[in-house]
Motif scaffolding. Structure first.
Motif, PDB file in Angstrom:
ATOM      1  N   LEU A 199       0.848  -1.015   0.314  1.00 58.37           N
ATOM      2  CA  LEU A 199       0.022   0.206   0.094  1.00 58.37           C
ATOM      3  C   LEU A 199       0.935   1.221   0.204  1.00 58.37           C
ATOM      4  O   LEU A 199       0.499   2.072  -1.117  1.00 58.37           O
ATOM      5  N   LEU A 200       1.568   1.225   0.768  1.00 55.11           N
ATOM      6  CA  LEU A 200       2.666   2.052   0.985  1.00 55.11           C
ATOM      7  C   LEU A 200       3.617   2.118  -0.569  1.00 55.11           C
ATOM      8  O   LEU A 200       3.478   3.826  -0.907  1.00 55.11           O
ATOM      9  N   ALA A 201       3.983   1.795  -0.822  1.00 60.74           N
ATOM     10  CA  ALA A 201       4.570   1.390  -2.293  1.00 60.74           C
ATOM     11  C   ALA A 201       3.716   2.385  -3.193  1.00 60.74           C
ATOM     12  O   ALA A 201       4.273   2.883  -4.011  1.00 60.74           O
ATOM     13  N   ARG A 202       2.683   2.127  -3.647  1.00 60.71           N
ATOM     14  CA  ARG A 202       1.930   2.021  -4.200  1.00 60.71           C
ATOM     15  C   ARG A 202       1.859   3.911  -4.287  1.00 60.71           C
ATOM     16  O   ARG A 202       1.954   4.412  -5.299  1.00 60.71           O
ATOM     17  N   GLY A 203       1.980   4.300  -2.968  1.00 57.13           N
ATOM     18  CA  GLY A 203       1.624   6.019  -3.442  1.00 57.13           C
ATOM     19  C   GLY A 203       3.266   6.204  -3.191  1.00 57.13           C
ATOM     20  O   GLY A 203       3.239   7.639  -3.617  1.00 57.13           O
ATOM     21  N   LEU A 204       3.704   5.856  -3.745  1.00 55.38           N
ATOM     22  CA  LEU A 204       5.591   6.031  -3.428  1.00 55.38           C
ATOM     23  C   LEU A 204       5.897   5.725  -5.310  1.00 55.38           C
ATOM     24  O   LEU A 204       6.839   6.630  -5.531  1.00 55.38           O
ATOM     25  N   SER A 262       4.206   3.455  -6.941  1.00 47.73           N
ATOM     26  CA  SER A 262       3.638   2.413  -7.855  1.00 47.73           C
ATOM     27  C   SER A 262       3.556   1.144  -7.794  1.00 47.73           C
ATOM     28  O   SER A 262       3.786   0.258  -7.213  1.00 47.73           O
ATOM     29  N   THR A 263       5.489   0.661  -8.914  1.00 50.96           N
ATOM     30  CA  THR A 263       5.415  -0.514  -9.521  1.00 50.96           C
ATOM     31  C   THR A 263       7.221  -0.134  -9.048  1.00 50.96           C
ATOM     32  O   THR A 263       7.139   0.990  -9.865  1.00 50.96           O
TER      33      THR A 263
END
Length: 399
Positions: free
Chosen positions: A278-283, A285-286
């Motif tokens: 979830l956090l990576a998605r906001g930082l 995405s992929t």
């Protein structure tokens, strides 16, 4: 109306600014000992042969450029976990550790910081004094309270007892960042007995270790450098590790790394990984795919892995040789004993003990560029220039 009129210009990154100054310097004798990248005898940062061979295979076999998912490429994560924790790790067999791919080790640190800030509110993070300056920036940007424990003092010596005394006073539950090997910026590493003492304190204080593992293979060997990480992973129920493939795979610009989580149950690991995704998605995405595919290809092929391991060992030995070579080059100037610690330190960096004034003179008088703290990138030296560097150091020390 100007939307940007009130925006102030801030100073640039000091290390990258040093690189700009180095590039603009017309002196043919100049030396760049500031930026932390490995360089060969000709001053180039080479692409390992194993990487080039893996890239050739990927060029021929790759069939898509689609996204690789929030946790990154599965093969990359599985093989990096084995590299870090060991191919026979019981943690991997029991599903107690997982890797989330990130844009480099710096991305892994940022993801760890965001995870701590969002999911472990009120925890401070404790950094060694000194530490890699970006540690300070990243964790402050996450809103974490940053504290420090002593590590290397003004006498340019490792202070293990002072470190342990400080760790014993850290509030229970806080996060402590440790350097697995090749401490940045000092080059001073803990010994095996020291690591055991740190582990005992971490257990007693119920601290959460975050181990920064950016230089696997540059200290003693790929396996030996992982010793402390594996010790902590096997002895503690919970652990965070940031792993980087920039140095040992030469994938600097491909931004390839991972945040590794060790949990005490498969269920808790799944919960943590859901938060990381979830956090990576906001930082970001992929994460980017190419570097991870290269790493997975190398680690998944016996011949490529053997070639790569030999190349890493070659880089490690060369840096160690440069360390001892500089000390020997300083001997005719009567400075070998004063700078003997350079040969004892490990990894790409050295806390030389040079003052900010001496560093400034090295730059202005000899076009030798290093950080004002006296930290030098040993990997930026060359065998042919050691006498020149030693002479420059002697001039600024003996004036």
């Amino acid at each position: 109306m100007s939307h940007f009129s009130a925006i102030a210009q801030v100073p640039g990154d000091p290390i990258l600014g040093l690189l700009d100054a180095y590039r603009a310097d017309p002196n043919p004798a100049k030396l760049d000992l500031g930026v932390g990248v490995y360089k060969d005898a000709s001053g180039l940062t080479p692409i390992p042969r194993a990487v080039k061979l893996a890239e050739q295979r990927l060029l021929e076999t790759e069939q898509t450029k689609t996204y690789i998912g929030g946790h990154g490429a599965a093969e990359f994560g599985e093989r990096l976990l084995q590299l870090v924790l060991g191919t026979d790790s019981a943690l991997l067999r029991d599903g107690l550790a997982g890797a989330t791919q990130t844009p480099g080790g710096t991305g892994a640190l940022r993801l760890a910081g965001e995870f701590i800030a969002r999911n472990l509110p009120g925890r401070s993070i404790w950094l060694s004094d000194p530490t890699w300056p970006i540690h300070e920036t990243l964790f402050a940007a996450c809103g974490l309270r940053v504290e420090h424990y002593p590590y290397v003092g003004a006498d340019n010596r490792l202070h293990v007892d002072a470190m342990l005394e400080a760790l014993q006073r850290i509030p229970a539950g806080d996060v402590v960042l440790l350097h697995a090997c090749c401490h940045n910026p000092t080059g001073f590493d803990l010994g095996t007995a020291d690591w055991q003492r740190v582990l005992d304190v971490v257990k007693a204080r119920e601290l959460l270790p975050l181990i920064d593992f950016a230089y696997q293979g540059f200290g003693d060997s790929l396996e030996q450098d992982a010793w402390a990480v594996r010790l902590f992973a096997n002895e503690l129920p919970e652990l965070l590790v940031t792993s980087s493939c920039s140095k040992n795979f030469g994938l600097y610009r491909e931004r390839t790394g991972a945040l590794i989580v060790r949990a005490d149950s498969a269920g808790r690991l799944a919960a943590v990984r859901s938060q990381l995704a979830l956090l990576a998605r906001g930082l970001w995405s992929t994460p980017p795919a190419h570097g991870a595919a290269v790493v997975a290809e190398i680690l998944g092929d016996a011949e490529l892995k053997a070639l790569w391991s030999a190349e890493v060992e070659g880089m490690r030995q060369r840096v160690a040789s440069l360390r001892s070579g500089l000390v020997e080059a300083l001997r005719p100037h009567g400075l070998a004993e004063r700078f003997a610690h350079i040969a004892e330190q490990r990894g790409m960096f050295s806390y030389t003990g040079l003052s900010a004034e001496q560093v400034a003179r090295l730059r202005t008088e000899f076009s030798v560029y290093l950080v004002s703290s006296g930290r030098a990138s040993v990997a930026g030296m060359s065998e042919a220039r050691l006498d020149y560097l030693a002479g420059a150091i002697a001039r600024v020390c003996q004036a």
